[in-house]
Design a protein around this motif. Structure first.
Motif, short mmCIF file in Angstrom:
data_model
loop_
_atom_site.label_atom_id
_atom_site.label_comp_id
_atom_site.label_asym_id
_atom_site.label_seq_id
_atom_site.Cartn_x
_atom_site.Cartn_y
_atom_site.Cartn_z
N GLU B 156 0.70 -0.81 -0.21
CA GLU B 156 0.30 0.26 0.13
C GLU B 156 1.42 0.88 0.47
N ARG B 157 2.26 1.12 0.54
CA ARG B 157 2.60 3.03 0.64
C ARG B 157 2.98 2.96 -0.06
N GLN B 158 3.94 1.98 -0.89
CA GLN B 158 4.44 2.08 -2.21
C GLN B 158 3.47 2.29 -3.45
N GLY B 159 2.55 2.27 -2.64
CA GLY B 159 1.36 1.89 -4.51
C GLY B 159 1.35 1.12 -5.18
N GLY B 160 1.13 -0.18 -4.72
CA GLY B 160 1.12 -0.84 -5.14
C GLY B 160 -0.37 -1.69 -5.44
N PRO B 165 -9.23 0.30 -8.90
CA PRO B 165 -10.03 1.56 -8.10
C PRO B 165 -10.67 1.58 -6.61
N ARG B 166 -11.33 -0.14 -6.59
CA ARG B 166 -11.36 -0.49 -5.81
C ARG B 166 -10.70 0.33 -4.32
N ALA B 167 -11.64 0.58 -3.05
CA ALA B 167 -10.89 1.39 -2.20
C ALA B 167 -9.98 0.22 -0.86
N VAL B 168 -8.82 0.75 -0.83
CA VAL B 168 -7.98 -0.54 -0.26
C VAL B 168 -8.63 -0.57 1.53
N ASP B 169 -9.25 0.22 1.73
CA ASP B 169 -9.38 0.18 3.20
C ASP B 169 -10.63 -1.29 3.10
N LEU B 170 -11.33 -1.71 2.14
CA LEU B 170 -12.47 -1.85 2.14
C LEU B 170 -11.65 -3.60 1.59
N SER B 171 -10.60 -3.99 1.12
CA SER B 171 -9.80 -4.65 1.30
C SER B 171 -9.36 -5.18 2.31
N TRP B 172 -9.03 -4.26 2.99
CA TRP B 172 -7.91 -4.84 4.55
C TRP B 172 -9.08 -5.13 5.00
N ALA B 173 -9.96 -4.57 5.12
CA ALA B 173 -11.14 -5.07 6.10
C ALA B 173 -11.94 -7.00 5.77
N ARG B 174 -11.50 -6.56 4.46
CA ARG B 174 -11.95 -8.43 3.82
C ARG B 174 -10.79 -8.88 4.17
N THR B 175 -9.47 -8.92 3.70
CA THR B 175 -8.23 -9.49 4.52
C THR B 175 -8.27 -9.92 5.32
N LEU B 176 -8.56 -8.53 6.69
CA LEU B 176 -9.01 -9.37 7.86
C LEU B 176 -10.28 -10.54 8.51
N ASP B 177 -11.25 -10.37 8.12
CA ASP B 177 -12.39 -11.11 7.43
C ASP B 177 -11.85 -12.70 7.71
N ALA B 178 -10.81 -12.61 6.12
CA ALA B 178 -9.97 -13.93 6.40
C ALA B 178 -9.61 -14.29 7.27
N LEU B 179 -8.49 -13.64 7.67
CA LEU B 179 -7.77 -14.03 8.50
C LEU B 179 -8.22 -14.86 9.78
N ASP B 180 -9.05 -13.68 10.02
CA ASP B 180 -10.20 -14.31 11.31
C ASP B 180 -10.81 -15.42 11.19
N ALA B 181 -11.47 -15.89 9.76
CA ALA B 181 -11.69 -17.19 9.53
C ALA B 181 -11.17 -18.29 9.57
N VAL B 182 -9.75 -18.09 8.95
CA VAL B 182 -8.87 -19.10 8.62
C VAL B 182 -8.23 -19.39 9.99
N LEU B 183 -8.29 -18.43 11.10
CA LEU B 183 -7.49 -19.01 12.30
C LEU B 183 -8.92 -19.33 13.26
N ARG B 184 -10.16 -19.21 12.73
CA ARG B 184 -11.27 -19.70 13.66
C ARG B 184 -10.90 -21.56 12.96
N ASP B 185 -10.78 -21.33 12.01
CA ASP B 185 -11.15 -23.31 11.55
C ASP B 185 -9.29 -23.51 11.33
N TRP B 186 -8.52 -23.46 12.09
CA TRP B 186 -6.90 -23.94 11.53
C TRP B 186 -6.35 -25.02 12.77
N PRO B 187 -6.03 -26.91 11.77
CA PRO B 187 -5.38 -26.21 10.19
C PRO B 187 -6.06 -26.12 8.89
#
Lengths: 190, 190
Positions: B156-160, B165-187
DNA sequence: CTAGTTTCCTTAATGCTATTATGCAAATGA
DNA sequence: TCATTTGCATAATAGCATTAAGGAAACTAG
């Protein structure tokens, strides 16, 4: 004096090798000139300046990485494709740490457009074809994948994982398992 | 000449500010001396050399980041804790890009041990207490979390992410949702 | 309040890097 | 073979890192 036969391409390739040997930040005009047995000023007939040289190495690295990823991806789909792409990415970074570092510098829009950056984006989206995601979820997933790959490889390269004995390869495999799982069940906020 | 009142701490703090303003790689002994209105040589009475200065900024940044993360984490558990920690991490990187870049340099084992690096590891493990993971899964998950946070923030910092156009904040939120989901169902290789 | 000591900063010097201008010698081509 | 183009060297300027030595400010003691 016998001529050294310098060209922009030869300088770029040599700079890339030098980057892998001594680290990208240590690739200087002077060091590159020494490698060719010429004076630093001689390089300025072939590259604009030090920044131009760095950008050329970055573009080379992006192209090489895209080639490797494309080969790895050929004929695969789903998790196979995900793992092959990720391993290609991580393998390149391990074999060519200086080039990988070069690939991270900021490119202006024009250079980025002309570079292999677009191929990278297309390949990442190709992986997602095996997971049936539509926009905007696809963009979110692309960003997450790229973040995880890049973050893992960066941290591994700078020794961020070395203080725990657990084999990094195993954590990498579990991380890819996790990405596969979350892509199969996207959106992830169930 | 009136004395400038230099100390290692003042130099370090000023170097951190300078890093946020002009970028960490541009923080030089000379630039820092100019900011204090003294000659470059004056700094060598307080810091060993340029590398020492960089390490001090890195240690400062790690401590600040750990403080912020600890505050964010207080009284939270589970996904709340995950999101609070991640947002603290990303927020710090956005507000203090130069400091964040400094925090990525390699520290020798001794310096790393004396720095806040351990607090970071402890906090990441604290987040995982809400997800009931035992070793070695916990180490794998810590590495994945750290990779994703760092990768996302770096890109994000280097403009990647700016070419979509998709808002980066939304992708960030979905990424955290994904991490939460995968942690709840690990391995995650179900 | 003055003399001695310590501390802090300046000056001066060395060596490395980037970069440009100028000149000569090698390669090219008519 | 001569003229032109091209490629590298020389020389010069400037910025950065670093060390050694000197002078002035601040501190300490009597």
């Amino acid at each position: 004096m016998a001529r050294a036969g310098l060209t922009a391409d030869r300088l770029t390739r040599a700079a890339a090798e030098l980057a892998d040997e001594i680290g990208f930040p240590n690739v200087t005009v002077s060091a590159l000139a020494r490698r060719f047995g010429v004076k630093p000023a001689a390089l300025y007939a072939h590259v604009k300046d030090a920044q131009d040289l760095r950008v050329r190495v970055a573009v080379l690295a992006l192209a090489e990485l895209a080639d490797r990823a494309a080969t790895a991806l050929a004929g695969r789909a789903g998790k196979d494709a995900l793992v092959a792409f990720a391993d290609a990415y991580r393998g390149y970074a391990k074999e060519h740490p200086g080039r990988y570092a070069a690939a991270q510098i900021e490119l202006d829009d024009e250079t980025a457009h002309a570079s292999a950056a677009r191929r990278h984006a297309e390949m990442t989206r190709a992986i997602l074809r095996g997971y049936d995601l539509s926009e905007p979820a696809q963009t979110d997933a692309v960003r997450m994948l790229h973040s995880t790959f890049h973050g893992f490889v960066s941290l591994e390269r700078q020794g961020g994982f070395s203080r725990t004995p657990r084999a990094v390869d195993l954590s990498w495999a579990r991380t890819l398992d996790a990405l596969d799982a979350v892509l199969r069940d996207w959106p992830p906020d169930g």
